[in-house]
Design an enzyme around this catalytic site. Structure first.
Site, mmCIF file in Angstrom:
data_model
loop_
_atom_site.group_PDB
_atom_site.id
_atom_site.type_symbol
_atom_site.label_atom_id
_atom_site.label_comp_id
_atom_site.label_asym_id
_atom_site.label_seq_id
_atom_site.Cartn_x
_atom_site.Cartn_y
_atom_site.Cartn_z
ATOM 1 N N CYS A 47 0.936 -1.353 0.100
ATOM 2 C CA CYS A 47 -0.065 0.104 -0.041
ATOM 3 C C CYS A 47 0.621 1.335 0.135
ATOM 4 O O CYS A 47 1.900 1.463 0.519
ATOM 5 C CB CYS A 47 -0.863 0.142 1.281
ATOM 6 S SG CYS A 47 -1.943 -1.461 1.385
ATOM 7 N N ARG B 197 5.665 -0.604 -5.836
ATOM 8 C CA ARG B 197 5.495 -1.296 -4.559
ATOM 9 C C ARG B 197 4.558 -2.593 -4.927
ATOM 10 O O ARG B 197 4.601 -3.372 -3.989
ATOM 11 C CB ARG B 197 4.780 -0.618 -3.617
ATOM 12 C CG ARG B 197 5.923 0.557 -3.126
ATOM 13 C CD ARG B 197 5.058 1.494 -2.070
ATOM 14 N NE ARG B 197 6.098 2.528 -1.327
ATOM 15 C CZ ARG B 197 5.896 2.213 0.017
ATOM 16 N NH1 ARG B 197 4.880 1.792 0.617
ATOM 17 N NH2 ARG B 197 6.676 2.903 0.694
ATOM 18 N N TRP C 187 -2.917 -2.988 -1.514
ATOM 19 C CA TRP C 187 -2.591 -4.451 -1.633
ATOM 20 C C TRP C 187 -3.396 -4.892 -0.622
ATOM 21 O O TRP C 187 -3.202 -5.112 0.511
ATOM 22 C CB TRP C 187 -1.074 -4.509 -1.488
ATOM 23 C CG TRP C 187 -0.534 -5.738 -1.734
ATOM 24 C CD1 TRP C 187 -0.275 -6.318 -2.909
ATOM 25 C CD2 TRP C 187 -0.392 -6.914 -0.911
ATOM 26 N NE1 TRP C 187 0.225 -7.620 -2.741
ATOM 27 C CE2 TRP C 187 0.128 -8.081 -1.339
ATOM 28 C CE3 TRP C 187 -0.411 -6.966 0.706
ATOM 29 C CZ2 TRP C 187 0.544 -9.264 -0.753
ATOM 30 C CZ3 TRP C 187 -0.217 -8.201 1.235
ATOM 31 C CH2 TRP C 187 0.372 -9.285 0.496
ATOM 32 N N ASN D 71 -2.336 2.401 5.496
ATOM 33 C CA ASN D 71 -1.207 1.099 5.363
ATOM 34 C C ASN D 71 -0.963 0.377 6.534
ATOM 35 O O ASN D 71 -1.120 1.123 7.638
ATOM 36 C CB ASN D 71 -0.136 1.615 4.895
ATOM 37 C CG ASN D 71 0.133 2.510 3.701
ATOM 38 O OD1 ASN D 71 -1.053 2.350 2.900
ATOM 39 N ND2 ASN D 71 1.322 2.887 3.267
ATOM 40 N N GLY D 72 -0.960 -0.883 6.438
ATOM 41 C CA GLY D 72 -0.873 -1.841 7.926
ATOM 42 C C GLY D 72 -1.825 -2.605 8.044
ATOM 43 O O GLY D 72 -2.975 -2.724 7.175
ATOM 44 N N GLU E 86 17.608 -19.090 -3.936
ATOM 45 C CA GLU E 86 17.398 -18.098 -4.607
ATOM 46 C C GLU E 86 16.710 -18.328 -6.137
ATOM 47 O O GLU E 86 15.846 -17.468 -6.423
ATOM 48 C CB GLU E 86 18.556 -16.936 -4.430
ATOM 49 C CG GLU E 86 18.588 -15.735 -5.413
ATOM 50 C CD GLU E 86 17.323 -14.830 -5.009
ATOM 51 O OE1 GLU E 86 16.656 -15.142 -4.062
ATOM 52 O OE2 GLU E 86 17.141 -13.777 -5.680
ATOM 53 N N LYS F 11 13.120 -17.140 -7.393
ATOM 54 C CA LYS F 11 12.977 -16.255 -8.596
ATOM 55 C C LYS F 11 12.016 -17.022 -9.620
ATOM 56 O O LYS F 11 11.129 -16.218 -10.109
ATOM 57 C CB LYS F 11 14.140 -16.266 -9.421
ATOM 58 C CG LYS F 11 15.218 -15.137 -8.873
ATOM 59 C CD LYS F 11 15.022 -13.717 -8.693
ATOM 60 C CE LYS F 11 14.079 -13.260 -7.770
ATOM 61 N NZ LYS F 11 14.776 -12.841 -6.202
ATOM 62 N N GLU G 290 8.343 -17.183 -8.037
ATOM 63 C CA GLU G 290 8.013 -16.069 -7.998
ATOM 64 C C GLU G 290 7.193 -15.320 -9.311
ATOM 65 O O GLU G 290 6.221 -14.494 -9.179
ATOM 66 C CB GLU G 290 8.928 -14.750 -7.405
ATOM 67 C CG GLU G 290 8.513 -13.630 -7.038
ATOM 68 C CD GLU G 290 9.791 -13.027 -6.348
ATOM 69 O OE1 GLU G 290 10.964 -13.342 -6.553
ATOM 70 O OE2 GLU G 290 9.311 -11.711 -5.623
ATOM 71 N N HIS H 179 17.120 -38.299 0.833
ATOM 72 C CA HIS H 179 16.322 -38.403 2.119
ATOM 73 C C HIS H 179 15.042 -37.778 2.048
ATOM 74 O O HIS H 179 14.451 -37.583 2.921
ATOM 75 C CB HIS H 179 16.986 -37.441 3.156
ATOM 76 C CG HIS H 179 18.830 -37.777 3.295
ATOM 77 N ND1 HIS H 179 18.696 -38.896 4.122
ATOM 78 C CD2 HIS H 179 19.771 -37.257 3.221
ATOM 79 C CE1 HIS H 179 20.106 -39.202 4.365
ATOM 80 N NE2 HIS H 179 20.707 -38.230 3.704
ATOM 81 N N LYS I 40 5.997 -5.081 -3.888
ATOM 82 C CA LYS I 40 7.686 -4.956 -3.733
ATOM 83 C C LYS I 40 8.183 -4.698 -2.537
ATOM 84 O O LYS I 40 9.016 -4.908 -1.996
ATOM 85 C CB LYS I 40 7.894 -3.624 -4.670
ATOM 86 C CG LYS I 40 9.381 -3.267 -4.728
ATOM 87 C CD LYS I 40 10.215 -4.338 -5.364
ATOM 88 C CE LYS I 40 11.748 -4.231 -5.250
ATOM 89 N NZ LYS I 40 12.263 -5.372 -5.872
#
Ligand code: M6R
Length: 614
Positions: free
Chosen positions: A2, A27, A73, A108-109, A487, A491, A494, A510, A609
């Site tokens: 947000c 964002r 968001w 926001n929050g 990583e 990527k 995502e 295993h 973001k």
């Protein structure tokens, strides 16, 4: 996540509010809205992009000198117009719940006690039109309003549990906007006879460079030509006005199709900038007083989320092998809530691109509350809360990162963390002058080495063509390349939405080996290090089950392509710094696979973001 923009002015501020939202678009958001005072409350809301909101505002001729705007968001309630901010209050006496009431508010929050507050307000006759926790705050402020908005917000915030940054105005006081923050960022922009609020200074680029960073618990009263700040105890608070040259988030794409692609290709420049001015290894690279702190600490605790967590995991290998300092790496959202054993002689290191990640900030505060006062951040935003909250900092110079998938932030974090390793090693007597000179030489060569790796793109594209029609992938690595495998998998999942998992290659038998069939691509990060022979055995285990291997081999790994084994050879063997290079083809693989699958590369579904809620 947000974003908030607010303003009090004598001119029409709608263009400034909407442009501010555009600068915060990077964002991530799923709806947006703006409200102004124009003989009452007027608003426009949309589940489309901010550009659509702009057209709506124009066609509905919404204009005014006082207003607030928001990109949302979704957390509480689906992305829908009725849940988009700004929210209006609808007091018991007001007729239709859809009609504008007295209070307009953006937030926001997350308000944790929203259910309880909602029930109390409903009992008083307040009508709700959304599923959001935000509408509760609008009604709460209205219920406490007795002619002074600042007083009403002060009283309301006393009842809120959770994290918030809010901007609010009231139709009965048309030249006033009130802001408050607790756990979510909010800045004040000081103009000439006008004042602004925003989630970050970037939203106000080109409007004002005079920025006040509000502190936790602060409330601010914005009027024409004046503002007034109080702290959480409602005592007048002086906060410094800083001149901030915020660059616009709308960086040019240039010849690239997406910001992620641009940011991958910017890495040689970003690493060069991050290392600029580093002539020798010295604790002072991390700020005044670093030598004393480095001398004093006997362990390192790294706190971070997502990609930043994986850079921390890589650094652990360096810190223990080179600086010989015991290092723990924790996911911030886990650390902040678990019972741990604090050690006041620990160096607490937070890693963050944005410097505003709520979980990392909360983990940092938690560590401090346990008596660990030696804090350092590796961060890409020099004006962020993370930098302000830590004693020491290394500012990476990746430049604004817009793609939700973090790329250049990761490699620049690794560069900063490697310097931290060398500095701690030096202070602890574990680094000879010859070693220091060799490491610095290797670091300076990184931009050139990265260019050579980027030239592998055509080979990675041919891998991506194979991956585009898969729904699962495994990534394997060993030692300091295990976090690189993690990583790579992050990527891919995502941005291409392919289910991807990473394992230390030795763990394969295993459990995860059960997943391997001829349908399973297995990416293997295979530098020529001490574990290469072990890794080759793991690769055999995959081939024996028909799994398809995609191997990132070093120049001298002696692994050849054969049936079911696709090899990309890295241009040169890079020793300790090799994680910085091996991650690049994995970034490109995710990018080109997503491109082939037609997903929204820069704004993947459900993600933001800057994650400013927990
Ligand atoms: O701004 P930060 O580095 O604190 O962000 C942490 C994560 O949210 C971030 O790295 C996230 O995992 C990225 N989308 C990964 O590409």
């Amino acid at each position: 996540m947000c974003g908030i923009v607010g303003a009090v002015s004598t001119r029409n501020i709608v263009p400034i509010l909407v442009q501010g939202l555009q600068r915060l678009e990077y964002r991530g958001y799923d709806s947006c809205g703006v409200a102004v005072y124009a003989d009452g409350l007027k608003r426009a809301r949309s589940v489309a992009r901010v550009a659509e909101l702009m057209s709506q505002v124009d066609s509905e001729k919404i204009a005014g000198g006082t207003g607030i705007a928001h990109t949302r968001w979704a957390t509480h309630g689906a992305p829908a117009v009725h849940n988009a901010h700004p929210h209006f209050s609808h007091g018991p006496g007001e007729a239709a719940p859809q009609a504008p009431g007295r209070i307009a508010l953006v937030h926001n929050g997350i308000i944790e006690n929203h259910d309880e507050l909602r029930a109390a307000l409903q009992a008083k006759g307040y009508k709700f039109t959304s599923q959001t926790d935000t509408e509760v705050i609008a009604h709460l402020v209205d219920s406490l309003y007795e002619g002074d908005l600042f007083d009403a917000v002060k009283a309301a915030t006393k009842q809120l549990h959770g994290a918030y940054a809010i901007a609010v105005f009231c139709k009965d006081e048309p030249h006033r906007v009130v802001g408050a923050r607790e756990g979510s960022p909010l800045v004040l922009g000081v103009g000439k006879d006008e004042n602004f609020l925003a989630s970050d200074a970037m939203a106000l680029a080109g409007v004002t460079d005079q920025i006040v960073y509000l502190e936790e618990g602060d409330l601010v009263d914005l009027q024409l030509g004046r503002y007034w700040i109080v702290d959480r105890n409602h005592k007048a608070a002086e906060r410094p006005v800083k001149t901030v040259q915020a660059h616009s988030g709308a960086a040019e794409l240039g010849p690239y199709r997406h910001y992620m692609q641009k940011e991958i290709f910017e890495q040689p420049r970003a690493i060069g900038d991050t290392l600029q001015g580093v002539e020798s290894v010295t604790p002072e690279l991390f700020g005044d007083g670093a030598y004393r702190i480095f001398k004093d600490v006997d362990s390192v605790l790294i706190l971070a989320c997502g990609t930043s967590y994986y850079s921390g995991c890589t650094a652990k290998y360096w810190l223990e092998a080179i600086a010989k300092i015991p290092t723990q790496v924790e996911i911030a959202s886990e650390y902040r809530y678990r019972e741990s054993v604090p050690n006041p002689k620990t160096l607490v290191v937070t890693i963050s691109q944005s410097g505003e990640t709520a979980d990392t900030l909360a983990a940092l505060k938690h560590a401090r509350s346990l008596g660990m006062e030696n804090t350092l951040t590796v961060c890409n935003v020099s004006t962020s809360a993370m930098v302000r909250e830590c004693k020491l900092a290394y500012i990476t110079r990746a430049g604004v990162e817009i793609g939700v998938a973090s790329t250049k932030a990761f490699t620049t974090q690794l560069a900063g963390l490697f310097l931290l390793t060398l500095s701690l090693a030096q202070v602890r007597g574990k680094l000879t002058e010859t070693q220091e000179a060799q490491h610095l030489k290797d670091m300076r060569h990184l931009p050139t080495a990265l260019q050579a790796v980027l030239a592998l793109e055509p080979q990675v594209i041919s891998w991506a063509e194979d991956f585009a029609n898969k729904e699962n992938a495994l990534f394997l690595g060993r030692g300091m390349h295990y976090p690189i495998a993690l990583e790579g998998a992050l990527k891919l999942k995502e941005i291409s939405y392919i289910h991807a998992e990473a394992y230390p290659a030795g763990e394969l038998k295993h459990g995860p080996l059960a997943l391997v069939t001829s349908e399973m691509p297995v990416v293997t990060v295979a530098p020529n290090d001490a574990l290469l022979e072990k890794l080759k055995s793991n690769m055999q285990e995959v081939r024996a089950r028909g799994g398809l291997l995609y191997v990132l081999a070093d120049a001298d790994s002696k692994i050849e392509s054969s049936e079911g084994v696709h090899v990309i050879r890295m241009p040169e063997h890079y020793g300790t710094l090799s994680p910085l290079l091996h991650v690049v083809p994995l970034q490109l693989l995710a990018y080109h696979t997503a491109l082939a699958r037609g997903t929204d590369v820069d704004k993947p579904r459900n993600l933001a973001k800057s994650v400013t809620v927990e």
